[in-house]
Design a protein around this motif. Structure first.
Motif: not given
Length: 377
Positions: A139-151
């Motif tokens: 949910e947090l990843v899909s919502s954009g809460e973390l922004g673009e994944i880097r690692r």
């Protein structure tokens, strides 16, 4: 449909466990009406336990054609899943398959195509998708809460198995019997969650698998993999079955911070300002974005196998979306196949993999398997 009549194929530990909660009525709208197994002792035990209320069959296909069931739960050895699922679809049945979907993607792709032709509800027993920890992370990843994944980084080495475990069955840890080791037996949930929570599949990887490390077995029991994603992000996946004590730590680093899942807790190091924005505007040589560390509250429960069976039953009766569509089982399997192929070829592997090449290499190992030498396959 008032009740989904379910049949179970395979009455080992998993099949018996599924049968028990169905018998106890723990899945609303579902009833166990039939079971099948090739072992007469298991069928006799089923008759003794469940009486006349559950029909028993020595042949899965006979059960499929009996008219006694609407859907089937497959709890058989890995190699059998695609063939048995295809037969079930051809008999007009809904299918829920235990993990993994199969041993090699070429085989599972055929199962997915049969499911699409059938129009039936097709699920896979990825019960960890219902785990509140991973559901919240997705949910947090899909919502954009973390922004673009880097690692991404998952160390899952707490699958400790002594030699006695491998000695408990001649089929265990053999290419002919199981089709692999830690990747196909212990790690299917993590390989699924790795791509499901992030929404990312690697574009290429380099893996290093060790076979029979510190154990007298044929298959891989130690794996270190480096992956690259289309957006430039990278990832590492490390797993083993001989380390004690082991570690289970899943970390995602992204533009707006970092999340770590460990010891059944989720910790979020949240940047007040996205790193990319901070880097663009900052003028101080050793400055860093302001960071807040806190624990994400997680609800209890949600990892039971019966939760996936309930969801599958609801999809059949009510059209509820599946939490774990069967078609998605090929993704985690693609990762494990790629890790083995990279090791066997001693080279980088692009994804999707060369499926015929993997099949060819797997057949070479099956032919040389100790189980094949004993004439057991």
């Amino acid at each position: 449909m008032d009740k989904v009549r379910i049949g179970i194929v395979g009455l080992g530990n998993m099949g018996t466990g599924h049968a028990q909660y169905l018998i106890e009525g723990q899945v609303e709208g579902a009833i166990l009406t039939a079971v099948s197994d090739i072992g007469e002792e298991r069928l006799a035990l089923a008759r003794q336990r469940w009486g006349d209320g559950v029909r028993v069959y020595a042949s899965a296909l006979e059960m499929y054609r009996s008219g006694e069931i609407d859907g089937v739960l497959l709890c058989t050895p890995h190699y059998d899943h695609p063939r048995q699922a295809i037969e079930a679809f051809e008999c007009g049945l809904h299918v829920l398959v235990e993990k993994p979907a199969g041993v090699y993607t070429m085989q599972v792709r055929e199962m997915n195509e049969a499911a699409a032709r059938s129009g039936k509800v097709y699920g896979i027993m990825y019960n960890q998708r219902a785990n509140p920890l991973y559901a919240k992370l997705k949910e947090l990843v899909s919502s954009g809460e973390l922004g673009e994944i880097r690692r991404t980084n998952w160390i899952i080495t707490d699958w400790y198995r002594p030699q006695a475990y491998y000695n408990s069955g001649g089929w265990r840890a053999t290419w002919a019997g199981e089709g692999g080791g830690v990747l196909i037996n212990q790690d299917p949930h993590q390989l699924d969650l790795w791509q499901w929570t992030t929404g990312l599949m690697p574009v290429r990887m380099r893996a290093f698998c060790s076979f029979g490390k510190h154990r007298d077995i044929e298959v891989e029991n130690d794996v270190t993999t480096y992956v690259e994603y289309e957006n430039g992000a990278t990832g590492v996946f490390v797993t083993s079955t001989y380390e004690c004590p082991g570690t289970n730590r899943y970390e995602i680093s992204a533009d707006r911070g970092k999340i770590v899942i460990e010891d059944d807790k989720m910790t979020f190091w949240r940047l007040r300002q996205a790193e990319s924005e901070f880097n663009r505007t900052n003028t101080q040589a050793f400055a860093q974005p302001e960071c807040w560390k806190f624990e994400i509250p997680i609800s209890a429960g949600g990892t039971r196998h019966k939760d996936i069976t309930q969801n599958w039953t609801n999809a059949i009766r009510l059209g509820t979306p599946l939490l774990a569509p069967g078609e998605e089982g090929i993704r985690g399997l693609m990762l494990s196949n790629a890790m083995l192929l990279s090791t066997w070829m001693d080279d980088w592997v692009k994804l999707p993999i060369d499926e015929p090449l993997f099949y060819e290499k797997l057949q070479e190992r099956i032919a040389a398997s100790s189980l094949s030498a004993k004439g057991a396959v």
